[in-house]
Design a protein around this motif. Structure first.
Motif, mmCIF file in Angstrom:
data_model
loop_
_atom_site.group_PDB
_atom_site.id
_atom_site.type_symbol
_atom_site.label_atom_id
_atom_site.label_comp_id
_atom_site.label_asym_id
_atom_site.label_seq_id
_atom_site.Cartn_x
_atom_site.Cartn_y
_atom_site.Cartn_z
ATOM 1 N N PHE A 1 36.621 33.258 86.871
ATOM 2 C CA PHE A 1 37.611 33.588 87.675
ATOM 3 C C PHE A 1 38.651 32.439 87.347
ATOM 4 O O PHE A 1 38.477 31.290 87.610
ATOM 5 N N GLY A 2 39.966 32.871 87.461
ATOM 6 C CA GLY A 2 40.897 31.919 87.223
ATOM 7 C C GLY A 2 42.132 32.424 86.570
ATOM 8 O O GLY A 2 42.435 33.365 86.113
ATOM 9 N N LEU A 3 43.205 31.135 86.378
ATOM 10 C CA LEU A 3 44.552 31.600 85.932
ATOM 11 C C LEU A 3 44.768 30.416 84.953
ATOM 12 O O LEU A 3 44.272 29.433 84.868
ATOM 13 N N GLN A 4 45.497 30.985 83.906
ATOM 14 C CA GLN A 4 45.820 30.153 82.733
ATOM 15 C C GLN A 4 46.998 30.811 81.930
ATOM 16 O O GLN A 4 47.194 31.870 82.151
ATOM 17 N N TRP A 5 47.528 29.899 81.054
ATOM 18 C CA TRP A 5 48.728 30.092 80.168
ATOM 19 C C TRP A 5 48.644 29.308 79.103
ATOM 20 O O TRP A 5 48.274 28.099 79.186
ATOM 21 N N PHE A 6 49.191 29.619 77.932
ATOM 22 C CA PHE A 6 49.242 28.760 76.865
ATOM 23 C C PHE A 6 50.661 28.597 76.116
ATOM 24 O O PHE A 6 51.507 29.240 76.598
ATOM 25 N N GLU A 7 50.803 27.385 75.631
ATOM 26 C CA GLU A 7 52.251 27.298 75.084
ATOM 27 C C GLU A 7 53.040 28.370 74.714
ATOM 28 O O GLU A 7 52.473 28.948 73.951
ATOM 29 N N GLY A 8 54.223 28.496 75.048
ATOM 30 C CA GLY A 8 54.956 29.542 74.554
ATOM 31 C C GLY A 8 54.981 30.996 75.621
ATOM 32 O O GLY A 8 55.775 31.593 75.298
ATOM 33 N N GLN A 9 54.106 30.687 76.490
ATOM 34 C CA GLN A 9 54.118 31.910 77.627
ATOM 35 C C GLN A 9 54.850 31.664 78.683
ATOM 36 O O GLN A 9 55.301 32.719 79.266
ATOM 37 N N GLU A 10 55.335 30.358 78.699
ATOM 38 C CA GLU A 10 56.097 30.066 80.163
ATOM 39 C C GLU A 10 57.452 30.730 80.124
ATOM 40 O O GLU A 10 57.798 31.095 78.832
ATOM 41 N N ILE A 11 57.933 30.942 81.234
ATOM 42 C CA ILE A 11 59.211 31.819 81.348
ATOM 43 C C ILE A 11 60.324 31.236 80.469
ATOM 44 O O ILE A 11 60.998 31.954 79.963
ATOM 45 N N ALA A 12 60.533 29.808 80.680
ATOM 46 C CA ALA A 12 61.686 29.394 79.970
ATOM 47 C C ALA A 12 61.453 29.628 78.612
ATOM 48 O O ALA A 12 62.529 29.949 77.729
ATOM 49 N N ALA A 13 60.242 29.621 77.834
ATOM 50 C CA ALA A 13 60.211 29.962 76.562
ATOM 51 C C ALA A 13 60.267 31.307 76.072
ATOM 52 O O ALA A 13 60.883 31.709 75.119
ATOM 53 N N ARG A 14 60.032 32.135 76.949
ATOM 54 C CA ARG A 14 60.108 33.760 76.746
ATOM 55 C C ARG A 14 61.565 33.986 77.075
ATOM 56 O O ARG A 14 62.045 34.770 76.149
ATOM 57 N N LEU A 15 62.307 33.335 77.835
ATOM 58 C CA LEU A 15 63.872 33.565 77.839
ATOM 59 C C LEU A 15 64.328 32.986 76.496
ATOM 60 O O LEU A 15 65.279 33.613 75.917
ATOM 61 N N ARG A 16 64.035 31.731 76.194
ATOM 62 C CA ARG A 16 64.560 31.461 74.905
ATOM 63 C C ARG A 16 64.463 32.326 73.825
ATOM 64 O O ARG A 16 65.259 32.268 72.741
ATOM 65 N N SER A 17 63.278 32.805 73.813
ATOM 66 C CA SER A 17 62.999 33.788 72.776
ATOM 67 C C SER A 17 63.653 34.940 72.588
ATOM 68 O O SER A 17 63.810 35.575 71.553
ATOM 69 N N ILE A 18 64.509 35.365 73.576
ATOM 70 C CA ILE A 18 65.513 36.429 73.406
ATOM 71 C C ILE A 18 66.999 35.831 73.528
ATOM 72 O O ILE A 18 67.810 36.606 74.024
ATOM 73 N N ASP A 19 66.928 34.441 73.289
ATOM 74 C CA ASP A 19 68.420 33.784 73.211
ATOM 75 C C ASP A 19 68.974 33.732 74.583
ATOM 76 O O ASP A 19 70.221 34.223 74.858
ATOM 77 N N VAL A 20 68.220 33.915 75.860
ATOM 78 C CA VAL A 20 68.785 33.443 76.968
ATOM 79 C C VAL A 20 68.365 32.048 77.593
ATOM 80 O O VAL A 20 67.176 31.750 77.727
ATOM 81 N N ASP A 21 69.403 31.386 78.107
ATOM 82 C CA ASP A 21 69.345 29.990 78.360
ATOM 83 C C ASP A 21 68.618 29.947 79.832
ATOM 84 O O ASP A 21 69.226 30.932 80.749
ATOM 85 N N PRO A 22 67.657 29.605 80.226
ATOM 86 C CA PRO A 22 66.992 29.400 81.469
ATOM 87 C C PRO A 22 67.961 28.964 82.575
ATOM 88 O O PRO A 22 68.077 29.487 83.595
ATOM 89 N N ALA A 23 69.054 28.009 82.200
ATOM 90 C CA ALA A 23 70.010 27.732 82.943
ATOM 91 C C ALA A 23 71.122 28.522 83.364
ATOM 92 O O ALA A 23 71.923 28.388 84.411
ATOM 93 N N SER A 24 71.060 29.911 82.891
ATOM 94 C CA SER A 24 71.987 30.805 82.978
ATOM 95 C C SER A 24 71.360 31.979 84.045
ATOM 96 O O SER A 24 72.173 32.842 84.159
ATOM 97 N N ILE A 25 70.181 31.669 84.490
ATOM 98 C CA ILE A 25 69.669 32.528 85.305
ATOM 99 C C ILE A 25 70.352 32.069 86.929
ATOM 100 O O ILE A 25 70.206 31.251 87.314
#
Ligand code: ZN
Length: 252
Positions: free
Chosen positions: A70-94
């Motif tokens: 039972f539990g939670l985990q994520w792997f490098e590249g899954q975090e929301i900041a990386a996800r946004l950057r992957s579609i050219d959205v700057d996390p600072a623009s949210i």
């Protein structure tokens, strides 16, 4: 910015549990559900609905959770900041973060969105602040310094009906969902944890994790009515449903 509203889905990590955690009494192998986050790119601003988990849940393949735990985990590249950057959205623009609730797997990415105002139900914020026991609510996730707009009940975020925040209490005292009306008129209801899986709604059975069962059942009835009326519901941690979700592409 954009001339028409677009909605994007991302998975920011994994939630593992036994089927009985979703539907009491069901048995079988451990299930792996997504930890979703949604970007609403609207002509009047950018909003994220939920932000995933904090850094302490990051794992590598070498120290990944075993599949039968039972539990939670994520792997490098899954975090929301990386996800946004992957579609050219700057996390600072949210501009806005809508947190469905303040559990650790829903607001853990807030810290990476420095210019956002956080929208949460005031009763949810109160519940988080009143909880001293670690594990579900952690101040390191939800108290990250951005302005907080605490609301009571519904909010039409952009004033045009396209993004309606609606209370869906039960899983927590102040859980909220969002109803997004796409430019073609179709409704997508971002349920988050008021209903973990489609199967819960099909059976009208509450998941185990509900603090107020009466409110939880009223929420299930609300979801049922919305679905009957044609809304497409995206559930909180539904691995089966997620197989049909295309990440990082506009929905609709
Ligand atoms: Zn939760």
């Amino acid at each position: 910015m954009t001339d028409t509203m677009r909605l994007y889905a991302f998975n920011t990590g994994w939630f593992q549990c036994r089927p009985g955690y979703f539907i009491e009494g069901e048995e079988g192998d451990y299930l792996r559900g997504p930890v979703p986050s949604y970007l609403i790119d609207h002509p009047k601003g950018r909003a994220l609905f939920d932000t995933g988990m904090g850094i302490r849940y990051r794992r590598t393949l070498a120290d990944a959770l075993p599949p039968n735990k039972f539990g939670l985990q994520w792997f490098e590249g899954q975090e929301i900041a990386a996800r946004l950057r992957s579609i050219d959205v700057d996390p600072a623009s949210i501009d806005w973060v809508i947190n469905s609730h303040l559990h650790i797997d829903h607001c853990g990415g807030n810290a990476s969105l420095p210019n956002a105002t956080v929208i949460v139900q005031s009763r949810e914020l109160a519940a988080a602040q009143a909880t001293e026991e670690a594990g579900l609510y952690e101040a390191v996730d939800y108290a990250t310094g951005q302005p907080i707009r605490a609301i009571d009940g519904e909010l039409d975020l952009f004033g045009d009906g396209s993004v309606r925040i609606v209370p869906t209490y039960g899983h927590t005292p102040g859980h909220q969902s969002a109803i997004v009306t796409l430019p073609d008129g179709r409704e997508v209801l971002l349920a988050a944890d008021c209903c973990y899986t489609e199967r819960n709604l099909d059976l009208m059975v509450l998941q185990r994790a509900v603090v107020d069962r009466e409110a939880g059942m009223r929420t299930m009835e609300f979801l049922h009515r919305r679905r009957q009326a044609g809304a497409h519901i995206l559930f909180g941690h539904d691995g089966r449903q997620w197989q049909g979700v295309e990440e990082g592409k506009p929905i609709g």
